[in-house]
Design a protein around this motif. Structure first.
Motif, short mmCIF file in Angstrom:
data_model
loop_
_atom_site.label_atom_id
_atom_site.label_comp_id
_atom_site.label_asym_id
_atom_site.label_seq_id
_atom_site.Cartn_x
_atom_site.Cartn_y
_atom_site.Cartn_z
N THR A 122 0.17 5.84 -12.51
CA THR A 122 -1.03 6.76 -12.26
C THR A 122 -2.55 5.78 -12.23
OG1 THR A 122 -1.27 7.60 -14.53
CG2 THR A 122 0.16 8.71 -12.95
N PHE A 123 -2.29 4.71 -12.40
CA PHE A 123 -3.45 3.72 -12.57
C PHE A 123 -4.34 4.10 -11.35
CE2 PHE A 123 -5.88 -0.04 -10.97
CZ PHE A 123 -6.69 -0.29 -12.05
N ARG A 124 -5.79 4.31 -11.32
CA ARG A 124 -6.70 4.31 -10.51
C ARG A 124 -8.09 3.56 -11.08
NH1 ARG A 124 -7.71 8.49 -6.41
NH2 ARG A 124 -10.01 8.85 -6.03
N LEU A 125 -8.68 2.86 -10.42
CA LEU A 125 -9.97 2.32 -10.59
C LEU A 125 -11.06 2.98 -9.57
CD1 LEU A 125 -11.69 0.24 -12.24
CD2 LEU A 125 -10.98 -1.28 -10.43
N TYR A 184 5.22 -14.25 -0.14
CA TYR A 184 4.32 -12.87 0.33
C TYR A 184 3.98 -11.88 -0.94
CZ TYR A 184 5.53 -14.64 4.86
OH TYR A 184 5.40 -15.38 6.04
N ALA A 185 4.49 -12.30 -1.95
CA ALA A 185 4.14 -11.27 -3.42
C ALA A 185 2.71 -11.25 -3.37
CB ALA A 185 4.68 -11.74 -4.57
N PRO A 186 1.52 -12.00 -3.22
CA PRO A 186 0.21 -11.67 -3.41
C PRO A 186 0.06 -10.71 -2.27
CG PRO A 186 0.65 -14.01 -3.53
CD PRO A 186 1.80 -13.44 -2.93
N TYR A 187 0.15 -10.71 -1.26
CA TYR A 187 -0.15 -9.55 -0.20
C TYR A 187 0.50 -8.34 -0.34
CZ TYR A 187 -1.49 -13.84 2.40
OH TYR A 187 -2.04 -15.22 2.69
N PHE A 188 1.64 -8.22 -1.09
CA PHE A 188 2.23 -7.01 -1.55
C PHE A 188 1.21 -6.34 -2.56
CE2 PHE A 188 5.12 -4.16 -3.71
CZ PHE A 188 5.78 -3.42 -2.84
N ALA A 189 0.99 -7.19 -3.49
CA ALA A 189 -0.08 -6.79 -4.82
C ALA A 189 -1.34 -6.28 -4.36
CB ALA A 189 0.18 -8.03 -5.58
N ILE A 190 -1.81 -7.16 -3.38
CA ILE A 190 -3.15 -6.69 -2.70
C ILE A 190 -3.16 -5.11 -2.27
CG2 ILE A 190 -4.94 -7.08 -1.24
CD1 ILE A 190 -4.27 -9.95 -1.54
N GLY A 191 -1.88 -4.84 -1.37
CA GLY A 191 -1.85 -3.67 -0.51
C GLY A 191 -1.89 -2.52 -1.78
N ALA A 192 -0.88 -2.78 -2.57
CA ALA A 192 -0.72 -1.89 -3.91
C ALA A 192 -2.13 -1.45 -4.60
CB ALA A 192 0.45 -2.52 -4.69
N LEU A 193 -2.93 -2.59 -4.91
CA LEU A 193 -4.21 -2.42 -5.48
C LEU A 193 -5.15 -1.75 -4.63
CD1 LEU A 193 -5.74 -3.00 -8.19
CD2 LEU A 193 -6.16 -5.30 -7.15
N LEU A 194 -4.95 -1.83 -3.31
CA LEU A 194 -6.18 -1.25 -2.55
C LEU A 194 -5.85 0.28 -2.57
CD1 LEU A 194 -6.15 -3.42 0.90
CD2 LEU A 194 -8.15 -2.67 -0.88
N ASN A 195 -4.52 0.64 -2.61
CA ASN A 195 -4.25 2.17 -2.80
C ASN A 195 -4.78 2.73 -4.15
OD1 ASN A 195 -1.91 4.38 -3.86
ND2 ASN A 195 -2.25 4.38 -1.80
N ARG A 196 -5.03 1.99 -5.08
CA ARG A 196 -5.47 2.59 -6.32
C ARG A 196 -6.83 2.14 -6.66
NH1 ARG A 196 -0.92 3.89 -9.27
NH2 ARG A 196 0.77 4.34 -7.72
N VAL A 197 -7.55 1.53 -5.64
CA VAL A 197 -9.09 1.53 -5.67
C VAL A 197 -9.60 2.06 -4.60
CG1 VAL A 197 -11.03 -0.04 -6.11
CG2 VAL A 197 -8.80 -0.50 -6.77
N TYR A 226 0.71 -1.24 0.12
CA TYR A 226 0.06 0.02 -0.06
C TYR A 226 0.94 1.35 0.18
CZ TYR A 226 -3.86 3.26 1.46
OH TYR A 226 -4.58 4.41 1.22
N PHE A 227 1.93 1.29 0.86
CA PHE A 227 2.80 2.49 0.89
C PHE A 227 3.59 2.63 -0.21
CE2 PHE A 227 2.44 2.54 5.93
CZ PHE A 227 1.71 3.77 5.91
N THR A 228 3.94 1.63 -0.74
CA THR A 228 4.76 1.62 -2.15
C THR A 228 3.96 2.25 -3.30
OG1 THR A 228 6.10 -0.30 -1.56
CG2 THR A 228 5.82 0.10 -3.83
N ALA A 229 2.48 1.86 -3.38
CA ALA A 229 2.07 2.52 -4.43
C ALA A 229 1.62 3.95 -4.10
CB ALA A 229 0.60 1.76 -4.49
N MET A 230 1.39 4.08 -2.78
CA MET A 230 1.12 5.74 -2.29
C MET A 230 2.40 6.60 -2.76
SD MET A 230 0.50 7.21 1.44
CE MET A 230 2.02 7.14 1.90
N LEU A 231 3.60 6.01 -2.47
CA LEU A 231 4.95 6.97 -2.66
C LEU A 231 5.11 6.78 -4.04
CD1 LEU A 231 7.25 5.20 0.09
CD2 LEU A 231 6.52 7.42 0.01
#
Length: 385
Positions: free
Chosen positions: A177-180, A232-245, A82-87
């Motif tokens: 800049t993806f955002r859903l 742990y890659a799926p959890y990292f990906a879920i957090g990143a996606l949450l930031n963009r939705v 999540y923080f990675t996507a935010m940063l």
């Protein structure tokens, strides 16, 4: 000298979303849970051995260990994503990658060269029949690449992998800049099915990993930590996606008793049950991990709506405490084990000693700009005090 905070972040910002303090708090708590988690290991009663072992074996503490293992690092990597996507929205790709490597590489190098070897030395001296035998065992171990090479720092290596992949993917402006945009109503309607689907999907993925993992060369699993990265890659990906939705993120941060009760129930089944049908346990554990993480994050959103001085201190200290706690547990184990008290009392003493000494270590580290940089990768402003 007095610690006054981080240096100014790099330029290259696109947007500046506010910091979500409850996620900082959760991430710190998940790291600090490493203390009670690792303190259970000497008492484990699952047929496995650890660096140091108690004469007492406890099924109850083994269940505590398994329960904490269900969600601790899963939640940590979800928040990291999540923080990675935010940063990557706040900074350019280059500035982001520079900041992450600056944050992660110094403590990793110090850990691999000093902290982990000293921890291994303490374990070998404890287990060997004499000092000379312990030193010989330690030298042999130090010259062999394996699980002991990285110790508890594997997660830093995995974070570097994830940071590099995220930066590479975000070289595409569309991805960066993806955002859903979903409506809050749609997010609420999709939330429970999405949680279940994500948990089941990760569970199936982890069953596949059970097939793939034995095929990986030992060097890739340890100390390269590729196995942990895949896990742990799926959890990292879920957090990143949450930031963009955003709508789904808002729903994720709203507590659900249904999710919490189902997650706790599944956790109790996977931890306490004996034999389960083949491959059932990994799937149930994944569903429980997703639910427990959502429950913890959403509960923290209620408890930590604003930043407090004490929480901020804990957040800033958590990384250094994590680096130091495991060597302290190993180094002091012989003294704690000698206490004439029931094993559960010794377990609590071990936790208290590890936290206290680790926090004292943090108080020393934070007063030195060089130590703070080397132990946590943080460049700070220090002023005479």
């Amino acid at each position: 000298m007095e610690y006054t905070g981080l240096a100014k972040p790099p330029d290259g910002a696109l947007v500046h979303p506010s910091r979500e303090h409850h996620l900082d708090a959760v991430r710190a708590v998940l790291m600090l849970l490493g203390i009670p988690f690792h303190a259970t290991h000497p008492f484990r009663d699952d047929g496995q051995t650890w660096m140091v072992m108690s004469a007492d074996h406890s099924l109850a503490l083994t269940h505590v260990m398994e329960f904490l293992h269900l969600f601790r690092m899963q939640g940590f990597f979800l928040i990291a994503g999540y923080f990675t996507a935010m940063l990557l929205l706040k900074r350019s790709v280059g500035a982001y990658l520079e900041s992450r490597l600056t944050r992660l590489v110094p403590p990793l190098v110090v850990g691999l060269l000093a902290i982990v070897p000293l921890m291994n030395l303490a374990a070998d001296l404890h287990n060997a029949s004499g000092t000379r035998a312990g030193l010989g065992l330690w030298v042999d171990q130090s010259l062999t690449l394996g699980r002991e090479t990285t110790g508890h720092l594997w997660f830093v290596i995995v974070l570097i992998y994830f940071s590099a992949v995220a930066a590479l993917v975000c070289l595409s402006p569309k991805v960066r800049t993806f955002r859903l945009n979903l409506s809050d109503r749609a997010a609420s309607r999709l939330f429970l099915p999405a949680m279940l689907a994500i948990g089941l999907g990760i569970g199936v993925y982890e069953v596949a990993l059970l097939k793939v993992n034995p095929l990986l060369p030992e060097l890739l699993k340890n100390p390269v930590s590729l196995g942990f990265a895949l896990e742990y890659a799926p959890y990292f990906a879920i957090g990143a996606l949450l930031n963009r939705v955003p709508a789904m993120n808002r729903r994720f941060n709203r507590f659900s008793w249904l999710v919490a009760l189902v997650a706790i129930g599944l956790a109790l089944v996977t931890v306490g049950a004996g034999e389960l049908p083949k491959y059932t346990r990994p799937v149930l554990k994944a569903v429980a991990a997703v639910g427990l993480t959502q429950s913890i994050v959403s509960a923290a959103g209620t408890l930590f709506k604003t930043e407090s001085r004490r929480v901020r201190e804990l957040v800033e200290a958590s990384f250094v405490i994590y680096l130091l706690h495991l060597p302290i547990i190993v180094a002091t184990f012989g003294l704690v084990e000698a206490i004439p008290a029931p094993y559960f009392v010794r377990y609590l003493v071990m936790i208290a000693v590890a936290f206290t000494l680790s926090f004292l270590g943090w108080l020393i580290v934070k007063r030195s700009a060089w130590l703070l940089f080397l132990m946590s990768g943080v460049r700070t402003r220090l002023r005479p005090g």
